[in-house]
Structure formats: C-alpha cells, structure tokens
Motif scaffolding. Structure first.
Motif, short mmCIF file in Angstrom:
data_model
loop_
_atom_site.label_atom_id
_atom_site.label_comp_id
_atom_site.label_asym_id
_atom_site.label_seq_id
_atom_site.Cartn_x
_atom_site.Cartn_y
_atom_site.Cartn_z
N UNK A 35 2.41 -8.81 -28.17
CA UNK A 35 2.09 -10.21 -28.41
C UNK A 35 2.16 -10.99 -27.10
N UNK A 36 1.15 -10.77 -26.26
CA UNK A 36 1.11 -11.39 -24.94
C UNK A 36 -0.27 -12.02 -24.72
N UNK A 37 -0.26 -13.20 -24.09
CA UNK A 37 -1.51 -13.88 -23.77
C UNK A 37 -2.07 -13.36 -22.46
N UNK A 38 -2.77 -12.24 -22.54
CA UNK A 38 -3.43 -11.62 -21.39
C UNK A 38 -4.92 -11.60 -21.70
N UNK A 39 -5.76 -12.20 -20.85
CA UNK A 39 -7.20 -12.27 -21.15
C UNK A 39 -7.88 -10.91 -21.12
N UNK A 40 -8.88 -10.76 -21.97
CA UNK A 40 -9.64 -9.51 -22.07
C UNK A 40 -11.09 -9.77 -21.71
N UNK A 41 -11.63 -8.90 -20.87
CA UNK A 41 -13.02 -8.99 -20.44
C UNK A 41 -13.75 -7.72 -20.83
N UNK A 42 -15.03 -7.87 -21.13
CA UNK A 42 -15.88 -6.70 -21.36
C UNK A 42 -16.51 -6.24 -20.06
N UNK A 43 -16.96 -7.20 -19.24
CA UNK A 43 -17.65 -6.89 -17.99
C UNK A 43 -16.65 -6.89 -16.84
#
Length: 264
Positions: A51-59
């Motif tokens: 449960x951490x606010x770490x951004x996720x990217x596809x590119x």
C-alpha cells in the motif's frame, strides 16, 4: 543519501519480491514502476502489492523523462528486457538486470553502450549467492573432470531454455575445459533430444515443471568417481541479497558486468 530506483515487472514473482526488498531497505527509495497493464495508477492500486503511492508507467521513455532515478531494476522477459536496459543507459540510469535470455550479440552491444555512456550496468543470470558459488566451483572442478553434464530445473512459466544460469555455468567451464565429445562414440538417440543440448561436448538438460523455483546440478564424471555440485533456490527471497548488493555496486561502476560472481 537515498538511491532512487525504478522497477520493471512489479507484478511478477521476482518483481513483487523485489518491490518489498526495495521498500524495506533504508537506503533505497522506489520512485516508479513499469507495468504494461496499470499505466497511470499507483502501486497501491494493484492487488497483492504494498500500500504505497508509487506511480506506474506503461511507457519506459515517459517514465525516465518524468522521474529522477539512479538505478533501474528489470525483472521482466527477454523480449522487453534488452530494450529496457538499453533505454535506461541512454538516459544515464544504471540498470540491474535479472532478465535472462539475452543473446551474445546483445550483451556485446550493451557493453559498448555502457562504455560510451560511462554508465554502470549489471546483468546477472542468477542473483542467488549460492548459485554463483555453484558456478565458480564448477569452473574449478572442470580443470580436473572433463566429462560434465548440467541439469537445470525451473518453474513452467520460464520462457528461455536453457536457463541463463546454465549458459553462464557452461561458459565458465569452458574457461578450464577443452572441448571434448562425451559418451559412447557410436551413441545414437532413439528419441530426438534425449541427450539434451550440446556445447563443446557438454550436455545441458532443461526441466520445466510447476512447483519448481530454480535448481541446478552440475555432474562431473571420471574414472572410478563422480562429483555433484548442486544449488536449490526454494523461494525467490534467495535472490534479493544479490539484487540489493548489485544496486549498491552499480552506483560505483562505469561499465557493464555480466555475472554476479564478478562483483562478489
């Protein structure tokens, strides 16, 4: 000072274990993840992950442009691992790569890029310290035992065969063993492939079954005796110390290193 890390493959078996390792290491900071299915979400949005606010990217290009990072950990698949590694170095981010299946030509190209960019990179077929010792002991033994067969066993989701560990083991053995044809001179296979793959006369056998993690046995034979060197990873936690060590080491490097044994 914290080491900022981007990790690719957080939903994988190795990746999810690495996420926990990075989050629990005081000197590490997980600043982003690469995932092909959850673009624009946060790590906390993925079921089963912390449960951490770490951004996720596809590119990956977008991620590297928007997020400041020191190290990139790739635990994905061969098809994208090479591209990820190359892109990271082009953006002056140091890769630590556990993805196997790279060709010799790709390793050479990445090595040249690391030298040009003066950017450290570690690619390790196996991050378990015990597996590295197994490989080095096999290299030593091959000086005295010229007949050798490698049996590697992995879970049935693994894409490449033989494993990167088996290939690396064979390469190390070649350092001390001259090419030699093994077995009976008139040996024939009544079922094609029964004797496994062949490299300089060595035989390499790949087993893929559910329930396995990562296992390898190197069998040596000589007149009147045999020698077996074996390593078993019973869970993926066994790889985390090697990844952690590699993150620290790659920060001090300006070239590519292939194999964990070269930094121990």
């Amino acid at each position: 000072m914290a080491i900022n890390i981007i990790l690719a493959g957080p939903r994988g078996r190795m990746g999810s274990e690495a996420v926990n390792m990075v989050l629990n290491e005081p000197d590490f900071k997980l600043v982003a993840c690469i995932d092909r299915k959850h673009d624009g979400e946060q790590l906390t949005d993925i079921q089963g992950l912390p449960n951490k606010d770490v951004p996720i990217f596809k590119e990956i290009e977008e991620c590297f442009q928007q997020v400041n990072a020191d190290v990139f950990i790739d635990l994905t698949i061969p098809e994208v691992g090479y591209y990820h590694t190359k892109t990271a170095m082009e953006n002056n981010i140091r890769p630590v790569v556990g993805t196997t299946g790279f060709t010799d030509e790709q390793i050479v190209e990445l090595s040249q890029l690391a030298q040009t960019k003066k950017t450290g990179c570690i690619i390790a077929p196996n991050f378990a310290v015990g597996a590295v010792l197994m490989m080095k002991f096999s290299e030593m033994a091959a000086k005295y035992f010229s007949d050798v067969e490698i049996i590697e066993k992995h879970h049935d989701r693994k894409l490449d065969a033989p494993s990167g560990t088996a290939k690396k083991t064979a390469e190390l053995i070649r350092n001390t063993r001259e090419a030699k044809k093994q077995g009976h001179p008139d040996e024939t296979e009544t079922i094609r492939g029964a004797r496994g793959a062949e490299l300089d006369g060595m035989r390499i056998h790949s087993v893929r079954l559910p329930g396995l993690v990562a296992h390898q046995e190197v069998l040596f034979g000589s007149s009147g005796q045999t020698l077996s060197i074996k390593h078993d990873s019973l869970n993926r936690e066994s790889f985390m110390e090697g990844i952690k060590l590699s993150v620290y080491k790659v920060m001090e490097m300006d070239e590519l290193t292939y194999g964990l044994e070269n930094i121990l």
